[in-house]
Design an enzyme around this catalytic site. Structure first.
Site, PDB file in Angstrom:
ATOM      1  N   ASN A 140      15.329 -58.587   0.472  1.00  0.00           N
ATOM      2  CA  ASN A 140      15.441 -57.385  -0.402  1.00  0.00           C
ATOM      3  C   ASN A 140      15.269 -56.297   0.701  1.00  0.00           C
ATOM      4  O   ASN A 140      14.605 -56.315   1.709  1.00  0.00           O
ATOM      5  CB  ASN A 140      14.464 -57.535  -1.266  1.00  0.00           C
ATOM      6  CG  ASN A 140      14.760 -56.178  -2.315  1.00  0.00           C
ATOM      7  OD1 ASN A 140      15.699 -55.968  -2.662  1.00  0.00           O
ATOM      8  ND2 ASN A 140      13.588 -55.685  -2.833  1.00  0.00           N
TER       9      ASN A 140
ATOM     10  N   ASP B  23       8.192 -56.938  -4.546  1.00  0.00           N
ATOM     11  CA  ASP B  23       8.114 -55.921  -3.419  1.00  0.00           C
ATOM     12  C   ASP B  23       6.950 -56.326  -2.363  1.00  0.00           C
ATOM     13  O   ASP B  23       6.465 -55.573  -1.586  1.00  0.00           O
ATOM     14  CB  ASP B  23       7.949 -54.653  -3.746  1.00  0.00           C
ATOM     15  CG  ASP B  23       9.255 -54.008  -4.578  1.00  0.00           C
ATOM     16  OD1 ASP B  23      10.367 -54.621  -4.490  1.00  0.00           O
ATOM     17  OD2 ASP B  23       8.934 -53.167  -5.278  1.00  0.00           O
TER      18      ASP B  23
ATOM     19  N   HIS C 223      13.910 -52.227   0.227  1.00  0.00           N
ATOM     20  CA  HIS C 223      13.126 -51.396  -0.471  1.00  0.00           C
ATOM     21  C   HIS C 223      12.718 -50.092   0.129  1.00  0.00           C
ATOM     22  O   HIS C 223      12.419 -50.006   1.398  1.00  0.00           O
ATOM     23  CB  HIS C 223      11.821 -52.322  -0.664  1.00  0.00           C
ATOM     24  CG  HIS C 223      10.881 -51.367  -1.702  1.00  0.00           C
ATOM     25  ND1 HIS C 223      11.113 -51.392  -3.160  1.00  0.00           N
ATOM     26  CD2 HIS C 223       9.880 -50.766  -1.606  1.00  0.00           C
ATOM     27  CE1 HIS C 223      10.231 -50.659  -3.610  1.00  0.00           C
ATOM     28  NE2 HIS C 223       9.314 -49.832  -2.763  1.00  0.00           N
TER      29      HIS C 223
HETATM   30  C1  GRF Z   1      18.792 -48.778  -2.380  1.00  0.00           C
HETATM   31  O1  GRF Z   1      18.180 -47.575  -2.182  1.00  0.00           O
HETATM   32  C2  GRF Z   1      17.701 -49.836  -2.256  1.00  0.00           C
HETATM   33  O2  GRF Z   1      16.689 -49.489  -1.113  1.00  0.00           O
HETATM   34  C3  GRF Z   1      17.239 -50.278  -3.646  1.00  0.00           C
HETATM   35  O3  GRF Z   1      18.224 -49.927  -4.357  1.00  0.00           O
HETATM   36  C4  GRF Z   1      19.141 -49.056  -3.748  1.00  0.00           C
HETATM   37  C5  GRF Z   1      20.741 -49.632  -3.779  1.00  0.00           C
HETATM   38  O4  GRF Z   1      21.614 -48.740  -3.713  1.00  0.00           O
HETATM   39  N1  GRF Z   1      16.642 -51.327  -3.601  1.00  0.00           N
HETATM   40  P1  GRF Z   1      23.026 -49.229  -3.343  1.00  0.00           P
HETATM   41  O5  GRF Z   1      23.492 -49.583  -4.684  1.00  0.00           O
HETATM   42  O6  GRF Z   1      23.184 -50.194  -2.465  1.00  0.00           O
HETATM   43  O7  GRF Z   1      23.856 -47.786  -3.350  1.00  0.00           O
END
Ligand code: GRF
Length: 216
Positions: A109, A147, A111
């Site tokens: 993931n 997380d 974050h």
């Molecule tokens: C990212 O900022 C990521 O950190 C979070 O969700 C957002 C996804 O953005 N988990 P995208 O859909 O990849 O533009």
């Protein structure tokens, strides 16, 4: 779960800019995106995948009565692509313990904070409200703790007095789009391993905040 480290399934719920970065880098890189799965049929990321001729699946969480049933349907959809790695890229559903166990050490993931600080949502505003000087992004293994899985890598940005939540989000996205494909490549090359709550890169135990990337 397949042992092919290089085959990746990406899970999304929305825009998919990280998916785009992962797709763009895979052309030059060492992993292949076998499929994209969204829990929302209108996620823009699905169109991005289709434009790159990557197969897509929608597993709509509203059609399942419980998280367990949704997780089971999601597992089935994932397994059809026979991936060695599952990448969560803006996937906005919490995954149950059984799901996480089943794919242990094979889910990543990203974050938008310097974990273990600021888990959860709304990180940019919380960082501003706390008057932090530094902010950043983390890629981590997914474990049962939200997380909370071991951090693999993170990159920091400075918080300027002129920043608001939107400008921080823009800066963070730029970092994400380089960091995530980099870590995906590490995994594809067999350089990453999860053991319990410890993450290893090239058989070296990573510190709590992971490998610090300084691209500047
Ligand atoms: C990212 O900022 C990521 O950190 C979070 O969700 C957002 C996804 O953005 N988990 P995208 O859909 O990849 O533009």
């Amino acid at each position: 779960m397949h042992n092919n480290h290089r085959s990746v399934v990406v899970l999304i719920s929305g825009n998919g800019s990280n998916l785009q970065a992962l797709m763009d880098f895979s052309n030059a890189g060492n992993y292949r995106i076998s499929g994209v799965i969204s829990n929302k049929s209108d996620a823009y990321g699905l169109q991005r995948a289709e434009q790159s001729n990557i197969p897509t699946t929608v597993v709509d969480h509203r059609q399942y009565e419980s998280r367990d049933l949704f997780d089971q349907a999601l597992s089935q959809a994932i397994d059809e692509y026979e991936p060695g790695l599952i990448i969560l890229a803006g996937f906005m559903r919490i995954l149950g313990a059984d799901f996480v166990k089943r794919y242990q050490g094979k889910i990543l993931n990203i974050h938008p904070s310097l974990l273990p600080d600021y888990p959860g949502t709304n990180t940019h505003q919380r960082v501003l409200d706390a008057g932090e000087k530094m902010h950043g992004v983390s890629v981590h293994f997914v474990t049962e703790e939200l997380d909370g899985g071991p951090v693999i890598a993170q990159e920091s940005i400075a918080v300027e007095s002129s920043d608001d939540a939107e400008s921080l989000a823009t800066k963070i996205h730029e970092k994400e789009h380089v960091l995530y494909p980099t870590v995906a490549s590490w995994f594809a090359d067999g350089r990453l391993r999860l053991d319990g709550n410890d993450a290893f890169l090239d058989e070296q135990l990573l510190p709590e905040t992971g490998e610090q990337i300084d691209a500047s």
